[in-house]
Scaffold this motif. Structure first.
Motif, short mmCIF file in Angstrom:
data_model
loop_
_atom_site.label_atom_id
_atom_site.label_comp_id
_atom_site.label_asym_id
_atom_site.label_seq_id
_atom_site.Cartn_x
_atom_site.Cartn_y
_atom_site.Cartn_z
N VAL A 214 0.83 -1.19 0.00
CA VAL A 214 0.00 0.00 0.00
C VAL A 214 0.87 1.25 0.00
CG1 VAL A 214 -1.72 1.31 1.31
CG2 VAL A 214 -1.90 -1.18 1.14
N VAL A 215 0.54 2.17 -0.90
CA VAL A 215 1.18 3.49 -0.92
C VAL A 215 0.05 4.51 -0.77
CG1 VAL A 215 3.28 2.83 -2.15
CG2 VAL A 215 1.28 3.43 -3.46
N ASP A 216 0.09 5.25 0.33
CA ASP A 216 -1.02 6.15 0.64
C ASP A 216 -0.58 7.53 1.12
OD1 ASP A 216 -0.04 5.33 3.07
OD2 ASP A 216 -1.92 4.48 3.78
N THR A 217 0.68 7.87 0.85
CA THR A 217 1.16 9.22 1.13
C THR A 217 1.64 9.82 -0.18
OG1 THR A 217 3.47 8.56 1.50
CG2 THR A 217 1.98 8.49 3.43
N PRO A 218 1.67 11.15 -0.28
CA PRO A 218 2.15 11.76 -1.53
C PRO A 218 3.56 11.28 -1.91
CG PRO A 218 1.08 13.42 -0.19
CD PRO A 218 1.17 12.17 0.66
N GLU A 219 4.43 11.12 -0.93
CA GLU A 219 5.81 10.70 -1.22
C GLU A 219 5.86 9.26 -1.74
OE1 GLU A 219 5.38 13.90 1.46
OE2 GLU A 219 4.83 11.83 1.92
N SER A 220 5.14 8.35 -1.08
CA SER A 220 5.18 6.95 -1.51
C SER A 220 4.47 6.77 -2.85
CB SER A 220 4.58 6.03 -0.44
OG SER A 220 3.22 6.30 -0.21
N ARG A 221 3.39 7.53 -3.08
CA ARG A 221 2.71 7.45 -4.39
C ARG A 221 3.61 7.98 -5.50
NH1 ARG A 221 -2.19 8.95 -1.28
NH2 ARG A 221 -1.73 11.12 -1.79
N ALA A 222 4.38 9.04 -5.24
CA ALA A 222 5.27 9.60 -6.26
C ALA A 222 6.37 8.60 -6.63
CB ALA A 222 5.89 10.90 -5.76
N PHE B 230 -2.29 2.05 -4.81
CA PHE B 230 -2.27 3.49 -4.54
C PHE B 230 -3.63 3.85 -3.96
CE2 PHE B 230 0.86 2.62 -7.65
CZ PHE B 230 1.82 3.62 -7.59
N ILE B 231 -3.64 4.45 -2.77
CA ILE B 231 -4.90 4.85 -2.14
C ILE B 231 -4.85 6.35 -1.90
CG2 ILE B 231 -6.43 4.55 -0.17
CD1 ILE B 231 -5.19 1.80 0.26
N TYR B 232 -5.92 7.04 -2.30
CA TYR B 232 -6.03 8.49 -2.13
C TYR B 232 -6.96 8.79 -0.96
CZ TYR B 232 -3.65 8.51 -6.55
OH TYR B 232 -2.72 8.28 -7.53
N GLU B 233 -6.80 9.98 -0.39
CA GLU B 233 -7.62 10.38 0.75
C GLU B 233 -9.09 10.48 0.37
OE1 GLU B 233 -4.82 11.95 -0.24
OE2 GLU B 233 -3.51 11.31 1.40
N SER B 234 -9.35 10.87 -0.86
CA SER B 234 -10.72 10.97 -1.38
C SER B 234 -10.66 10.75 -2.89
CB SER B 234 -11.32 12.34 -1.05
OG SER B 234 -10.56 13.36 -1.65
N PRO B 235 -11.79 10.37 -3.48
CA PRO B 235 -11.80 10.15 -4.93
C PRO B 235 -11.40 11.42 -5.68
CG PRO B 235 -13.80 9.31 -3.93
CD PRO B 235 -13.09 10.09 -2.87
N GLN B 236 -10.59 11.25 -6.73
CA GLN B 236 -10.10 12.37 -7.51
C GLN B 236 -9.66 11.90 -8.89
OE1 GLN B 236 -5.93 13.45 -5.93
NE2 GLN B 236 -6.94 12.40 -4.24
N PRO B 237 -9.61 12.81 -9.87
CA PRO B 237 -9.04 12.42 -11.16
C PRO B 237 -7.55 12.11 -10.96
CG PRO B 237 -10.33 14.43 -11.35
CD PRO B 237 -10.19 14.15 -9.88
#
Length: 175
Positions: free
Chosen positions: A56-64, A81-88
């Motif tokens: 799981v990558v759920d921080t901006p740094e780990s997602r980058a 990749f998990i985001y805090e809320s749905p987004q494009p």
């Protein structure tokens, strides 16, 4: 003589089919998904679910960073990749050395789009939604080895079981 050859061929085919099912790590999780933080389930039929061990990558740094510089991604494993809320969302393959399938998932846990066999090192943006999708926001993206989505029969519309999906909104809630 021919009947014994047919029997052998059928026995071999049965072993191959059983072996393929084991390689897919197929398991049925029932009406409610048996969710775990390090495992994502994809319901491919009413009585069949595939299981992926996920990082799981759920921080901006780990997602980058994602899967940059890795040289392999075994079957049955992926990065979620998990985001805090749905987004494009949009991805690229900068510094990614292996081909990937990207599975884009909405807030209800439904696969909305799959980008197959992303080209290593290609910096062309990969959108998380198909052209014309009326709801392009994504909550999660599963990256698996290139070619795995086709091999396993992953398709838009299939449902995901995972704890990050709100049970009140989930198309396949966790038990």
């Amino acid at each position: 003589m021919l009947p014994s050859r047919i029997a052998c061929a059928l026995a071999l085919a049965t072993c191959i089919v059983q072996g393929a099912a084991l390689a897919q790590d197929a398991s049925f999780a029932g009406p409610a998904a048996q969710c775990e933080a390090n495992r994502l389930l994809v319901r491919v039929a009413e009585s069949t679910a595939l299981s992926f061990d996920v990082e799981v990558v759920d921080t901006p740094e780990s997602r980058a960073r994602g899967l940059m510089f890795r040289t392999d991604l075994p079957a049955g494993q992926g990065m979620l990749f998990i985001y805090e809320s749905p987004q494009p969302v949009s991805f690229w393959m900068r510094n990614t050395l292996i081909p990937l399938d990207m599975v884009f998932i909405d807030a209800t846990g439904v696969i909305r789009h799959i980008h197959r066999n992303a080209t290593p090192l290609d910096e062309t943006p990969i959108p998380g939604a198909a052209v014309g999708d009326p709801a392009p926001e994504r909550l999660m993206v599963l990256e698996i080895a290139g070619g795995e989505a086709a091999r396993l029969g992953l398709e838009p519309g299939q449902r995901i079981g995972y704890p990050a999906i709100d049970d009140k909104e989930a198309s396949w809630p966790c038990a």
